[in-house]
Design a protein around this motif. Structure first.
Motif, mmCIF file in Angstrom:
data_model
loop_
_atom_site.group_PDB
_atom_site.id
_atom_site.type_symbol
_atom_site.label_atom_id
_atom_site.label_comp_id
_atom_site.label_asym_id
_atom_site.label_seq_id
_atom_site.Cartn_x
_atom_site.Cartn_y
_atom_site.Cartn_z
ATOM 1 N N GLU A 112 0.875 -1.172 0.000
ATOM 2 C CA GLU A 112 0.000 0.000 0.000
ATOM 3 C C GLU A 112 0.905 1.213 0.000
ATOM 4 O OE1 GLU A 112 -3.343 0.328 -0.056
ATOM 5 O OE2 GLU A 112 -3.711 -1.822 0.014
ATOM 6 N N SER A 113 0.436 2.303 -0.560
ATOM 7 C CA SER A 113 1.226 3.531 -0.505
ATOM 8 C C SER A 113 1.416 3.965 0.943
ATOM 9 C CB SER A 113 0.548 4.652 -1.294
ATOM 10 O OG SER A 113 0.495 4.314 -2.659
ATOM 11 N N LEU A 114 0.326 4.027 1.664
ATOM 12 C CA LEU A 114 0.366 4.433 3.069
ATOM 13 C C LEU A 114 -0.578 3.558 3.878
ATOM 14 C CD1 LEU A 114 0.168 8.277 2.444
ATOM 15 C CD2 LEU A 114 2.223 7.002 3.086
ATOM 16 N N PHE A 115 -0.159 3.208 5.077
ATOM 17 C CA PHE A 115 -1.003 2.469 6.012
ATOM 18 C C PHE A 115 -1.338 3.377 7.179
ATOM 19 C CE2 PHE A 115 1.563 -1.168 4.313
ATOM 20 C CZ PHE A 115 0.521 -1.984 3.897
ATOM 21 N N PRO A 116 -2.503 3.198 7.792
ATOM 22 C CA PRO A 116 -2.744 3.886 9.065
ATOM 23 C C PRO A 116 -1.670 3.439 10.062
ATOM 24 C CG PRO A 116 -4.753 2.861 8.240
ATOM 25 C CD PRO A 116 -3.633 2.364 7.377
ATOM 26 N N TYR A 117 -1.279 4.317 10.970
ATOM 27 C CA TYR A 117 -0.171 4.013 11.881
ATOM 28 C C TYR A 117 -0.418 2.730 12.676
ATOM 29 C CZ TYR A 117 3.616 4.147 15.117
ATOM 30 O OH TYR A 117 4.732 3.795 15.839
ATOM 31 N N LYS A 118 -1.613 2.523 13.173
ATOM 32 C CA LYS A 118 -1.911 1.317 13.970
ATOM 33 C C LYS A 118 -1.673 0.050 13.154
ATOM 34 C CE LYS A 118 -3.202 2.728 18.053
ATOM 35 N NZ LYS A 118 -2.302 2.508 19.172
ATOM 36 N N GLU A 119 -2.004 0.082 11.872
ATOM 37 C CA GLU A 119 -1.793 -1.075 11.016
ATOM 38 C C GLU A 119 -0.290 -1.293 10.786
ATOM 39 O OE1 GLU A 119 -3.385 -2.767 6.702
ATOM 40 O OE2 GLU A 119 -4.245 -0.922 7.529
ATOM 41 N N MET A 120 0.438 -0.207 10.561
ATOM 42 C CA MET A 120 1.888 -0.315 10.415
ATOM 43 C C MET A 120 2.524 -0.875 11.674
ATOM 44 S SD MET A 120 3.602 2.845 8.324
ATOM 45 C CE MET A 120 5.021 2.816 9.333
ATOM 46 N N GLU A 121 2.049 -0.400 12.797
ATOM 47 C CA GLU A 121 2.551 -0.870 14.085
ATOM 48 C C GLU A 121 2.325 -2.381 14.233
ATOM 49 O OE1 GLU A 121 2.478 1.429 18.231
ATOM 50 O OE2 GLU A 121 0.505 0.711 17.608
ATOM 51 N N ARG A 122 1.153 -2.849 13.830
ATOM 52 C CA ARG A 122 0.847 -4.286 13.900
ATOM 53 C C ARG A 122 1.785 -5.075 12.989
ATOM 54 N NH1 ARG A 122 -2.566 -7.032 10.820
ATOM 55 N NH2 ARG A 122 -3.778 -5.208 10.247
ATOM 56 N N TYR A 123 2.036 -4.562 11.781
ATOM 57 C CA TYR A 123 2.960 -5.239 10.870
ATOM 58 C C TYR A 123 4.374 -5.293 11.465
ATOM 59 C CZ TYR A 123 -0.543 -5.146 7.141
ATOM 60 O OH TYR A 123 -1.674 -5.341 6.379
#
Length: 169
Positions: free
Chosen positions: A50-61
């Motif tokens: 994805e170009s950008l993820f919401p921060y919470k989703e990035m944090e989970r990854y």
């Protein structure tokens, strides 16, 4: 799983995104790869992105990832350290038009030299070997974040106490 993030800087970081996608495509990377591609114009063919993820989703990854690969932005490589992970840091470089200057190269190398807890890859040709040897490289590194805060606070306290002692005289 490998998680890759290039931050939100407006210049593309196609060099990193393409290198990882090529490694996945030729089978050098066999695990799942998820990428945050930012403003890169290269669209991965072999990795989830994805170009950008919401921060919470990035944090989970980042929490789920075995390896985190970031650009040289401090927020991007400090977050994995705070999660107890050693990141691979590929600084953006001016000569590839990935940033306005080479401050990411200088900063990432300075942090690596001082802290010893990030793996800096300045030459993209070394990235594949670094990923393949990640466990051995990371095992030799400390997750401790060295800080001068304690020393600074002690010295500052001495200065303040000294100011008040002089007034009492």
């Amino acid at each position: 799983m490998i998680f890759v993030t290039v931050g939100t800087h407006e210049q593309p970081f196609n060099r990193l995104i393409k290198a990882i996608d090529d490694m996945k495509g030729k089978g050098c990377i066999t695990t799942r790869v998820i990428m945050q591609t930012g403003f890169s114009t290269y669209e991965p063919r072999f990795c989830q992105w994805e170009s950008l993820f919401p921060y919470k989703e990035m944090e989970r990854y980042m929490i789920d990832a075995r390896i985190i690969i970031t650009h040289g932005g401090p927020s991007s490589f400090i977050a994995p350290l705070q999660m107890g992970k050693i990141p691979i840091v590929v600084p953006r470089q001016k000569k590839f038009r990935e940033h306005v200057d080479d401050h990411q190269v200088k900063f990432a190398n300075a942090v690596a030299g001082r802290q010893g807890n990030i793996i800096v890859v300045n030459d993209i040709e070394q990235l594949e070997r670094t990923i393949l040897d990640y466990d051995d490289i990371a095992a030799e590194m400390s997750l401790k974040i060295k800080s001068n805060n304690g020393r600074f606070c002690s010295e500052f306290e001495e200065i303040v106490n000294g100011m008040f002692e002089k007034k009492k005289r």
